[in-house]
Design a protein around this motif. Structure first.
Motif, PDB file in Angstrom:
ATOM      1  N   LEU A 109       0.837  -1.197   0.000  1.00  0.00           N
ATOM      2  CA  LEU A 109       0.000   0.000   0.000  1.00  0.00           C
ATOM      3  C   LEU A 109       0.879   1.257   0.000  1.00  0.00           C
ATOM      4  CD1 LEU A 109      -2.868   1.059  -0.008  1.00  0.00           C
ATOM      5  CD2 LEU A 109      -2.866   0.932   2.471  1.00  0.00           C
ATOM      6  N   GLY A 110       1.847   1.307   0.891  1.00  0.00           N
ATOM      7  CA  GLY A 110       2.744   2.459   0.932  1.00  0.00           C
ATOM      8  C   GLY A 110       3.581   2.589  -0.325  1.00  0.00           C
ATOM      9  N   PHE A 111       4.063   1.463  -0.838  1.00  0.00           N
ATOM     10  CA  PHE A 111       4.896   1.443  -2.041  1.00  0.00           C
ATOM     11  C   PHE A 111       4.121   1.961  -3.249  1.00  0.00           C
ATOM     12  CE2 PHE A 111       6.262  -0.932  -5.859  1.00  0.00           C
ATOM     13  CZ  PHE A 111       7.585  -0.512  -5.946  1.00  0.00           C
ATOM     14  N   TYR A 112       2.950   1.368  -3.513  1.00  0.00           N
ATOM     15  CA  TYR A 112       2.191   1.746  -4.706  1.00  0.00           C
ATOM     16  C   TYR A 112       1.585   3.146  -4.604  1.00  0.00           C
ATOM     17  CZ  TYR A 112       2.847  -2.617  -7.145  1.00  0.00           C
ATOM     18  OH  TYR A 112       3.408  -3.670  -7.808  1.00  0.00           O
ATOM     19  N   GLN A 113       1.203   3.571  -3.404  1.00  0.00           N
ATOM     20  CA  GLN A 113       0.730   4.953  -3.262  1.00  0.00           C
ATOM     21  C   GLN A 113       1.845   5.921  -3.644  1.00  0.00           C
ATOM     22  OE1 GLN A 113      -0.709   5.130   0.788  1.00  0.00           O
ATOM     23  NE2 GLN A 113      -2.822   4.740   0.142  1.00  0.00           N
ATOM     24  N   SER A 114       3.046   5.624  -3.228  1.00  0.00           N
ATOM     25  CA  SER A 114       4.190   6.479  -3.543  1.00  0.00           C
ATOM     26  C   SER A 114       4.501   6.458  -5.038  1.00  0.00           C
ATOM     27  CB  SER A 114       5.403   6.016  -2.733  1.00  0.00           C
ATOM     28  OG  SER A 114       6.447   6.934  -2.814  1.00  0.00           O
ATOM     29  N   VAL A 115       4.464   5.274  -5.631  1.00  0.00           N
ATOM     30  CA  VAL A 115       4.704   5.145  -7.079  1.00  0.00           C
ATOM     31  C   VAL A 115       3.668   5.961  -7.851  1.00  0.00           C
ATOM     32  CG1 VAL A 115       4.549   3.517  -9.027  1.00  0.00           C
ATOM     33  CG2 VAL A 115       5.898   2.932  -7.011  1.00  0.00           C
ATOM     34  N   MET A 116       2.408   5.859  -7.445  1.00  0.00           N
ATOM     35  CA  MET A 116       1.348   6.568  -8.150  1.00  0.00           C
ATOM     36  C   MET A 116       1.471   8.087  -8.010  1.00  0.00           C
ATOM     37  SD  MET A 116      -0.171   4.247  -9.731  1.00  0.00           S
ATOM     38  CE  MET A 116      -1.648   4.985 -10.358  1.00  0.00           C
ATOM     39  N   LYS A 117       2.167   8.540  -6.988  1.00  0.00           N
ATOM     40  CA  LYS A 117       2.416   9.970  -6.832  1.00  0.00           C
ATOM     41  C   LYS A 117       3.627  10.424  -7.644  1.00  0.00           C
ATOM     42  CE  LYS A 117       0.398  10.230  -2.222  1.00  0.00           C
ATOM     43  NZ  LYS A 117       0.684  10.337  -0.785  1.00  0.00           N
ATOM     44  N   GLY A 118       4.283   9.462  -8.306  1.00  0.00           N
ATOM     45  CA  GLY A 118       5.429   9.812  -9.143  1.00  0.00           C
ATOM     46  C   GLY A 118       6.748   9.855  -8.411  1.00  0.00           C
ATOM     47  N   HIS A 119       6.803   9.326  -7.189  1.00  0.00           N
ATOM     48  CA  HIS A 119       8.046   9.324  -6.430  1.00  0.00           C
ATOM     49  C   HIS A 119       9.048   8.338  -7.037  1.00  0.00           C
ATOM     50  CE1 HIS A 119       5.569  10.607  -2.661  1.00  0.00           C
ATOM     51  NE2 HIS A 119       5.808  11.628  -3.462  1.00  0.00           N
ATOM     52  N   PRO A 120      10.330   8.584  -6.855  1.00  0.00           N
ATOM     53  CA  PRO A 120      11.346   7.620  -7.309  1.00  0.00           C
ATOM     54  C   PRO A 120      11.188   6.290  -6.569  1.00  0.00           C
ATOM     55  CG  PRO A 120      12.377   9.690  -6.614  1.00  0.00           C
ATOM     56  CD  PRO A 120      10.928   9.768  -6.242  1.00  0.00           C
TER      57      PRO A 120
END
Length: 146
Positions: A116-127
Motif C-alpha cells: 500500500l505504501g509502495f504503490y501509493q508512492s509510485v502513483m504519486k510519481g516518487h522515485p
C-alpha cells in the motif's frame, strides 16, 4: 510535479518489453513462476513464456539506454529465492528489484502494508527508492504488524 501514469497490460514478449522501455516505462510488474532451473512469466493470454534475466537485460538495454528503473516480481513461490536473485544479478546501475510473494499475501499484514505504501508512492510519481522507503515506513507504523 505530476507524472503521467498509465497501466498497460500486454502479453509478455521481447517486442512488448522493448517497446515499453523505448516509451519511457520506468516500472514493470511481472507475474513470474519458476524455480532454480527455470523461470516463466504469465503472457497475459492464459499461457506462459520462458523468462531469462540475461535476455531481459539485453532487451531493456537495447540501444544503450535503460529506462526501466524497477521490476516488481509477483510470484506465489518465494520470488526472492529464484527470480529476485536472477534479476538482481543483472547489475544495472539504478535498477531495483522488488519481490512480492503472492501465495500468502492475504495472511501477511506486513506485506499488504508495504504494498500500500509502495504503490501509493509510485502513483504519486516518487522515485523507486522513496517508494520502497514509504512502504517500509508504513509497515513500521502499522498497528497490524507486530
Amino acid at each position: 510535479t505530476k507524472k503521467n501514469i498509465e497501466l498497460v497490460v500486454r502479453p509478455l514478449t521481447e517486442n512488448i518489453i522493448h517497446s515499453l522501455a523505448e516509451a519511457g516505462t520506468h516500472i514493470l510488474q511481472l507475474n513470474i513462476h519458476g524455480n532454480s532451473k527455470q523461470l516463466v512469466a504469465e503472457d497475459g493470454c492464459g499461457g506462459v513464456t520462458d523468462l531469462n534475466a540475461g535476455r531481459f537485460r539485453s532487451v531493456i538495454s537495447a540501444g544503450g539506454v535503460v529506462n526501466i528503473d524497477a521490476i516488481v516480481i509477483c510470484s506465489p513461490n518465494q520470488p526472492q529465492l529464484y527470480a529476485g536473485h536472477e534479476f538482481a544479478s543483472l547489475e544495472i546501475p539504478g535498477f531495483h528489484v522488488v519481490c512480492i510473494e503472492t501465495e500468502r499475501l492475504s495472511d501477511d499484514p506486513g506485506a499488504r502494508n508495504f504494498l500500500l505504501g509502495f504503490y501509493q508512492s509510485v502513483m504519486k510519481g516518487h522515485p523507486i527508492t522513496m517508494a520502497v522507503k514509504n512502504g517500509k515506513d508504513r509497515v513500521e507504523s502499522s498497528l497490524e504488524v507486530s
